[in-house]
Enzyme design. Structure first.
Site, short mmCIF file in Angstrom:
data_model
loop_
_atom_site.label_atom_id
_atom_site.label_comp_id
_atom_site.label_asym_id
_atom_site.label_seq_id
_atom_site.Cartn_x
_atom_site.Cartn_y
_atom_site.Cartn_z
CB ALA A 212 52.27 -19.55 -49.22
CB ALA A 213 54.27 -16.10 -53.07
CG ASP B 259 44.69 -16.02 -50.46
OD1 ASP B 259 43.51 -15.73 -50.69
OD2 ASP B 259 45.61 -15.18 -50.43
CB CYS C 25 41.30 -10.88 -53.38
SG CYS C 25 42.46 -11.18 -54.71
#
Ligand code: SAM
Length: 479
Positions: A113-114, A181, A234
């Site tokens: 999450a960071a 993510d 990403c």
């Protein structure tokens, strides 16, 4: 510019894209990356923010509350940032969380999450209801995550710093929705992050893909049957994207891929980059910098249709569930300490002329040493977990006195009906407050909420016409 990029990376991209696209892709590497901010709808609607925004903003096409700002502006330095009115976030990164679409009251996990961009979006969609676990394995990054959760006024988040493996052992089949993510080779961030270019290697791409498969497997274990999981990176490499999803579906027959909608600027994932070339991979989404106004991103939405056939997973789940039930009971001395603390907190509320709307029952309140927290509804047993924030940090017990926390200040709505002093963003008092200085202010003695245009910034304590500054020392700065 082309030669600032690893040759092997460019060759790989040339192999993936057709010649026209490759030219456009390389051209896009010459352009500046785009800057974005996301209005924090926990605090203000986009329309309201636009009505007084000091920045020139234009809409990000795939997110209602996402906006581009010019590279000449510095929204990160404005007091509204300190008040949590928005989060600086790369525009493509804003696309992921809305596609998971968590609902208020659900149990949601943000596994990697960071610094917290997507956590903030999940919290907005949950509107303060339900349980949001924001986990970050790297402790220093988890601390930044906790600060952002606090600044954004998120009250229903548990911030933890666990490995995906240990979390999966503790919380099997626990979550309705999971966002992963994943840590990746970061090719999509090359034009804004020179270090990522320097550190790139093909071996690292392969290493990232292996690690992603392991983390995704952990995420799968934590999802309840019928739940959904969004995977994102990403990076451009197909090993970390389409191929990884293909391999996952192959190894997890209880999961299916839910086709994602194509929003303006989105492209389909490409089955040609996988081994089986299955058309269903077109249900994944790519964001390309030569097509969309944003950096490179990949997203895939997965659904757990049934119980996993993986025996090991089911066994570990049963074992852990028993442990949770047993650990739920609290002993008498803990209960009586909690009751006392809740009373001290209630005394503070009365003195502050405030009637909190939240549930102050003993099941929802927890103490970590002297720190008092309001647990999110549906919190799991936290024993032996590395927890940085156990929901809303209410404050600290100091010898039967209660000192309210910064997080509590930032959880109040605009123009809260409590003792407060508000200044305009351009008043010098705001700068003084954020630097940690005292403020002259007539009025009753006691705690006051310091506000910028009605939005809480932090605490002060008025004594004989002077407000003593309680803005956290670690956040004080020259702005
Ligand atoms: N979701 C974040 C956001 O929107 O702000 C960005 C997350 S970043 C792409 C990936 C995160 O995964 C990093 O914070 C990194 O520290 C973390 N990470 C690194 N190794 C990991 C591992 N083995 N397991 C889980 N997370 C890991």
């Amino acid at each position: 510019m082309e030669n600032q990029y690893p040759v092997r990376f460019l060759n790989r991209m040339k192999n993936m894209l057709n010649s026209n696209e490759y030219v456009l892709f390389v051209k896009s590497l010459h352009q500046d990356s785009l800057k974005g901010l996301r209005v924090n709808t926990l605090k203000i609607s986009s329309d309201d923010f636009l009505s007084f925004s000091p920045f020139t903003l234009s809409q990000v096409p795939w997110v209602e509350n996402g906006f581009y700002y010019s590279k000449h502006e510095r929204p990160g330095k404005h007091p509204y940032h300190e008040a949590g009115l928005y989060y600086i976030q790369e525009p493509s990164a804003m696309a992921v969380a809305p596609l998971l679409a968590p609902e208020p009251g659900e149990k949601v996990l943000d596994l990697a999450a960071a610094p917290g961009g997507k956590t903030g979006q999940l919290a907005e969609q949950m509107m303060g209801k339900g349980l949001l676990v924001a986990n970050e394995i790297v402790p220093s990054r988890a601390k930044i995550l906790a600060e952002n959760v606090e600044r954004l006024g998120i009250a229903n988040a548990l911030v933890t710093s666990e490995s995906p493996q240990s979390l999966a052992k503790r919380l099997p089949q626990f979550f309705d929705r999971i966002l992963l993510d994943a840590p990746c080779s970061g090719e999509g961030m090359f034009r804004k992050d020179e270090q990522a270019r320097i550190e790139w290697s093909e071996e690292n791409v392969w290493m990232c893909a292996r690690r992603q498969a392991e983390i995704l497997n952990c995420a799968a274990q934590m999802l309840r049957p019928g739940g959904t999981l969004i995977y994102s990176t990403c990076t451009f490499s197909s090993e970390e994207n389409e191929q990884l999803i293909e391999e996952f579906l192959d190894q997890h027959p209880g999961f299916s891929l839910i086709p994602l909608p194509l929003k303006p600027g989105f492209s389909r994932g490409n089955p040609e980059w996988t081994h089986l070339k299955d058309e269903k991979i077109k249900g994944t989404v790519r964001v390309w910098p030569h097509i969309a106004q944003g950096e490179g991103h990949f997203m895939a939405l997965l659904k757990k249709e049934s119980f996993s056939s993986d025996e090991e997973e089911i066994q570990s789940c049963n074992g852990m569930k028993k442990k949770h039930r047993n650990a739920k009971s609290r002993d008498k001395s803990v209960k009586s300490a909690l009751k006392k603390t809740i009373n001290v907190f209630k005394e503070f509320c009365t003195a502050f002329d405030w009637n909190p709307s939240f549930d102050l029952s003993i099941e929802r309140i927890t103490l970590f040493g002297e720190q008092l927290y309001l647990l999110p509804e549906g919190s799991p047993d936290l024993e032996e977990m590395r927890v940085l924030r156990a929901g809303l940090h209410l404050g600290t017990l100091k010898k039967n006195r209660f000192e309210p926390s910064h997080a509590l200040a930032l959880s109040f709505p605009r123009w809260a009906q409590v003792p407060s002093v508000s200044y305009r963003a351009d008043q010098k008092e705001i700068e003084s407050y954020l630097k940690g200085e005292t403020l002259p202010s007539p009025g009753d003695n006691g705690w006051v909420l310091i506000q910028v245009d009605g939005f809480p910034l932090g605490w002060g304590k008025r004594i004989d016409g002077i407000i003593k500054n309680h803005y956290p020392k670690g956040l004080r700065k020259n702005i």
